[in-house]
Scaffold this active site. Structure first.
Site, PDB file in Angstrom:
ATOM      1  N   ASP A  42      -3.307   8.112   8.208  1.00 22.34           N
ATOM      2  CA  ASP A  42      -4.425   7.351   8.762  1.00 22.34           C
ATOM      3  C   ASP A  42      -3.996   6.399   9.875  1.00 22.34           C
ATOM      4  O   ASP A  42      -4.733   5.492  10.227  1.00 22.34           O
ATOM      5  CB  ASP A  42      -5.105   6.552   7.654  1.00 22.34           C
ATOM      6  N   HIS A  82      -0.351   4.812   7.130  1.00 24.33           N
ATOM      7  CA  HIS A  82       0.390   5.314   5.983  1.00 24.33           C
ATOM      8  C   HIS A  82       0.788   6.777   6.184  1.00 24.33           C
ATOM      9  O   HIS A  82       0.211   7.480   7.010  1.00 24.33           O
ATOM     10  CB  HIS A  82      -0.461   5.189   4.720  1.00 24.33           C
ATOM     11  N   SER A 101       0.801  -1.221   0.000  1.00 24.42           N
ATOM     12  CA  SER A 101       0.000   0.000   0.000  1.00 24.42           C
ATOM     13  C   SER A 101       0.834   1.271   0.000  1.00 24.42           C
ATOM     14  O   SER A 101       0.357   2.329  -0.397  1.00 24.42           O
ATOM     15  CB  SER A 101      -0.935   0.013   1.213  1.00 24.42           C
TER      16      SER A 101
END
Length: 383
Positions: free
Chosen positions: A348, A351, A41
């Site tokens: 968040d 990340h 991610s």
């Protein structure tokens, strides 16, 4: 262990960048024609959400002004790197509509691991697109590009020339999910037992790409996940486990062990691949400094998430991650984004913000975190 450890979405690892610059001399213009990225991610530009469409706001709010498949409020390190080299953002390999692969492809997907997800080391919840799968996708991509050019098939307008693979930059930003996915169940010592396997797989992947013509590799190392709100709220610990900056000491020490082993292994790989220059990028150094001294970078918050729920000190709840709504008690609550993400290191709880990613990119370009010494903006005048 909540969203990060149960869904295996970490600020991905490994993050090691290997760069083989055999064709780029200090006194010549280094022109990379494409970037091929492998990751999770931390560098996924929309692959996961192309496969499993569901992303909603406030993702992408800073730069794109809408969700675009990034696990951030804006651009990722790989986006900034592409921009710096004069390329468009990388199209996700899994995106069937709107992709343009003339300047490379992104095989990264959210929650990906280095080791195969069906191994007994992991439980359900991680991406099926492990590094081995991403490598196979890369190989198939090359085969198809060669076939299309040799047969002059339709679709060549979105494909690179067949000789591009030796003129491309291969980046690796993966391994974090391998590290975090089992922290809650087997602890730091248990995780450390299989980290050599993770690093060995990364090295093996580099060798395979080199074998099919890869000439330049960048590998980013593992981030200081012990400073992440998601880990701080999901990993059982006492106050004595925290350093003066509020980060988890045992977790970050294990990260240091991983990074040290990764650096050593890449050095050995560099020796084995005589015509390759392998660069280890210590992005951990920059990110840790951001968490510890955000004010020095013009930011305000280190270990507090911009988008989340729960207030101080972390603004993160394992049951209510960014952008979601849930009934808690008698009230419906939503994990909302702050209005000033540029003042946060953590987007968040899992990340980085665009602001943090940009600062890491600056360190990559000037060569201050590369080993051996390597300044992309000096070797490539176009940067």
């Amino acid at each position: 262990m909540g969203y990060v450890l149960n869904r295996r979405v970490s600020f991905s690892l490994l993050t090691v960048i290997i760069v083989m610059f055999s064709s780029c001399k200090a006194d010549s213009k280094c022109e990379f024609k494409a970037i091929f990225n492998f990751g999770d991610s931390n560098s996924d530009t929309g692959g996961f959400w192309a496969a499993f469409p569901a992303q909603s706001g406030p993702w992408g709010m800073t730069y794109f002004k809408k969700p675009v498949g990034r696990a951030s409020d804006g651009r990722l390190i790989i986006d900034f790197l592409a921009e710096s080299l004069g390329m468009p953002f990388l199209s996700p390999y899994l995106q069937s509509i709107g992709s343009d692969f003339r300047h490379g492809a992104n095989f990264a997907t959210l929650a990906s691991t280095v080791l195969l997800p069906n191994t007994s080391l992991f439980v359900s919840g991680i991406s099926p697109f492990s590094l081995a799968i991403q490598l196979n996708q890369m190989k198939q991509f090359k085969v198809r590009v060669d076939e299309f050019h040799s047969s002059d098939l339709p679709g060549l307008h979105i494909l690179p020339p067949s000789n591009i693979f030796g003129k491309s930059l291969y980046t690796f930003y993966i391994g974090q999910n391998d590290f975090t996915s089992n922290l809650a169940s087997i602890g730091v010592d248990g995780v450390k037992q299989y980290l050599p396997q993770v690093i060995g797989q990364i090295s093996g992947t580099i060798k395979e790409i080199y074998g099919i013509g890869g000439q330049t590799f960048l590998v980013l190392n593992l981030a200081p996940v012990g400073c992440y709100p998601a880990i701080l709220t999901g990993y059982t610990h006492s106050n004595s486990d925290l350093d003066k900056f509020g980060c988890l000491i045992p977790v970050n020490k294990a990260v240091e062990y991983y990074n040290s082993l990764l650096k050593k292994t890449l050095s050995e790989t560099r020796t084995e691949l005589k015509n390759a220059t392998i660069i280890y990028l210590d992005t951990h150094k920059t990110l840790l400094d951001l968490f510890q001294h955000p004010l020095s970078y013009g930011m305000k918050h280190g270990i507090k998430a911009c988008c989340g729920y729960g207030g101080r000190p972390y603004n993160f709840d394992q049951k209510l991650f960014c952008g979601t709504t849930k009934v808690i008690g008698n009230s419906s609550v939503t994990a909302k984004a702050c209005r000033d993400p540029q003042n946060y290191v953590s987007w968040d709880g899992i990340h980085a913000t665009e602001a943090a990613n940009h600062r890491i990119l600056t360190a990559i370009l000037n060569g201050s975190i590369s080993y051996p010494p390597f300044a992309l903006n000096h070797i490539c005048p176009s940067v």
